[in-house]
Write a protein that holds these residues in place. Structure first.
Motif, PDB file in Angstrom:
ATOM      1  N   THR A 162       0.840  -1.202   0.000  1.00 59.64           N
ATOM      2  CA  THR A 162       0.000   0.000   0.000  1.00 59.64           C
ATOM      3  C   THR A 162       0.873   1.249   0.000  1.00 59.64           C
ATOM      4  O   THR A 162       1.743   1.399   0.858  1.00 59.64           O
ATOM      5  N   LEU A 163       0.659   2.130  -0.960  1.00 57.32           N
ATOM      6  CA  LEU A 163       1.462   3.344  -1.056  1.00 57.32           C
ATOM      7  C   LEU A 163       1.162   4.272   0.117  1.00 57.32           C
ATOM      8  O   LEU A 163      -0.001   4.574   0.405  1.00 57.32           O
ATOM      9  N   PRO A 186      -1.191  -2.751  -5.267  1.00 55.81           N
ATOM     10  CA  PRO A 186      -1.079  -3.401  -6.591  1.00 55.81           C
ATOM     11  C   PRO A 186      -2.379  -4.096  -6.981  1.00 55.81           C
ATOM     12  O   PRO A 186      -3.023  -4.717  -6.117  1.00 55.81           O
ATOM     13  N   PRO A 187      -2.782  -4.000  -8.249  1.00 55.97           N
ATOM     14  CA  PRO A 187      -2.131  -3.279  -9.346  1.00 55.97           C
ATOM     15  C   PRO A 187      -2.360  -1.763  -9.228  1.00 55.97           C
ATOM     16  O   PRO A 187      -3.491  -1.314  -9.079  1.00 55.97           O
ATOM     17  N   TYR A 188      -1.279  -1.007  -9.297  1.00 53.71           N
ATOM     18  CA  TYR A 188      -1.347   0.435  -9.131  1.00 53.71           C
ATOM     19  C   TYR A 188      -1.976   1.096 -10.365  1.00 53.71           C
ATOM     20  O   TYR A 188      -1.939   0.530 -11.466  1.00 53.71           O
ATOM     21  N   PRO A 189      -2.525   2.300 -10.197  1.00 52.76           N
ATOM     22  CA  PRO A 189      -3.138   2.994 -11.342  1.00 52.76           C
ATOM     23  C   PRO A 189      -2.160   3.277 -12.480  1.00 52.76           C
ATOM     24  O   PRO A 189      -2.586   3.412 -13.628  1.00 52.76           O
ATOM     25  N   PHE A 190      -0.866   3.369 -12.168  1.00 45.82           N
ATOM     26  CA  PHE A 190       0.119   3.695 -13.204  1.00 45.82           C
ATOM     27  C   PHE A 190       0.706   2.451 -13.864  1.00 45.82           C
ATOM     28  O   PHE A 190       1.583   2.570 -14.705  1.00 45.82           O
ATOM     29  N   TRP A 191       0.259   1.271 -13.476  1.00 32.98           N
ATOM     30  CA  TRP A 191       0.710   0.066 -14.167  1.00 32.98           C
ATOM     31  C   TRP A 191       0.032  -0.010 -15.535  1.00 32.98           C
ATOM     32  O   TRP A 191      -1.122   0.389 -15.698  1.00 32.98           O
TER      33      TRP A 191
END
Length: 328
Positions: A162-163, A186-191
């Motif tokens: 978790t960021l 994960p999966p992060y929005p920027f993946w």
């Protein structure tokens, strides 16, 4: 003697012990704003002995009593309502060259019957705590300045991924705002939405969780959907006992690097193609110099020039009397 703690003498003995040994400054002021009694911690600041404080008027000599707020004492005397959390500062007689800071509180003292007797004051020295906070703030500002000066982005996550924080540069690179990223897992929005690219990102993250850190080239996705080639480096964070508390990811935009690499590959291919053409032309020239018949000439031209232009076939056309006709 050890009087019964439930008796009046026992309570008085307990209060006396607390007053004398308390690490915070304690003082009692009567209705005429005269000090009645103080403890050792309070006397250390004023520079007088404990027994010299009785009858002193802090309002007449405020510099000697920087750990008292006269206005707060007057307010309690006038209203009978406690005043807590008042900050004061000044120089202590024990440390005349240093400005110290106190957190003070003031309470009405009521006898069993009758009018308000006076005010009890408690002064807690916050100087060391303030210094520690200032040092921590300076360290934080220094760290933030270093992170802000970095050309790379930075993302911090907990053990589960978790960021918990992202740098401004990371937000600039991905196009996502900080509040859109902090708290995501994960999966992060920027993946990338591409399955293969997402699998690579997931694999790199899982390897980092198990301690296999290092540089990896991945394809992220900006908020507007554009491709973001990055080189990411994971480092595990550990506490004083060696327990992993999270991950720090340093992310570098390698768009220009990848473009330069592609240009290098293209230039190398062009150079190789030019070299092949030169070799073919030399072979054609050599074959033509040895040609004895028209068929030898046409064979040398066709089989030499077709690969020269990377074609799959070719024809020789003859122009005669304004007419063009195929020869070979």
């Amino acid at each position: 003697a050890s009087p019964d703690p439930s008796s009046r003498a026992g309570v008085e003995a307990l209060l006396e012990t607390l007053l004398v040994s308390a690490p915070v400054g304690i003082a009692f002021v009567d209705r005429e704003m005269r000090l009645v009694r103080v403890n050792n911690a309070f006397a250390t600041v004023s520079g007088l002995r404990v027994d010299q404080h009785a009858g002193q008027r802090p309002k007449a000599d405020p510099e000697r009593y920087p750990h008292l707020n006269i206005a707060a004492i007057e307010q309690v005397l006038a209203t009978g309502v406690p005043v807590a959390g008042v900050e004061t500062s000044g120089q202590s007689a024990a440390d005349p060259g240093e400005v110290r800071h106190w957190l003070t509180s003031y309470y009405p003292v009521w006898p069993s019957r009758g009018a308000l007797f006076g005010v009890g004051a408690v002064a807690i020295d916050l100087t060391e705590q303030r210094h520690a906070v200032d040092a921590l703030r300076r360290e934080r500002d220094y760290t933030n300045a270093l992170i802000g000066a970095m050309h790379d982005g930075m993302a911090v996550s907990g053990p589960d991924g978790t960021l918990t924080d992202v740098s401004a540069r990371f937000c600039e690179m991905t196009g996502f705002a900080r509040d859109e990223l902090v708290g995501t897992s994960p999966p992060y929005p920027f993946w990338s939405a591409d399955d293969e690219a997402r699998r690579k990102s997931q694999f790199a993250f899982e390897r980092a969780q198990t301690g296999h850190t290092g540089d990896r080239d991945l394809d992220f996705r900006r908020r507007d959907g554009r491709l973001l080639p990055v080189r990411i480096t994971h480092v595990q964070m550990r506490d004083s006992e060696g327990t992993v508390t999270g991950l720090v990811a340093t992310v570098r935009d390698i768009t220009d690097l990848r473009r330069a690499e592609q240009e290098r590959i293209t230039l190398f291919a062009a150079e190789r193609s030019a070299r092949n053409r030169t070799e073919i032309l030399q072979q054609v020239t050599a074959a033509l110099s040895k040609a004895l018949t028209p068929d030898h000439v046409t064979d040398a031209i066709i089989y030499g020039t077709v690969p020269l232009v990377e074609a799959v076939g070719g024809s020789i056309l003859l122009e005669q009397d304004g007419q063009i006709s195929p020869v070979v």
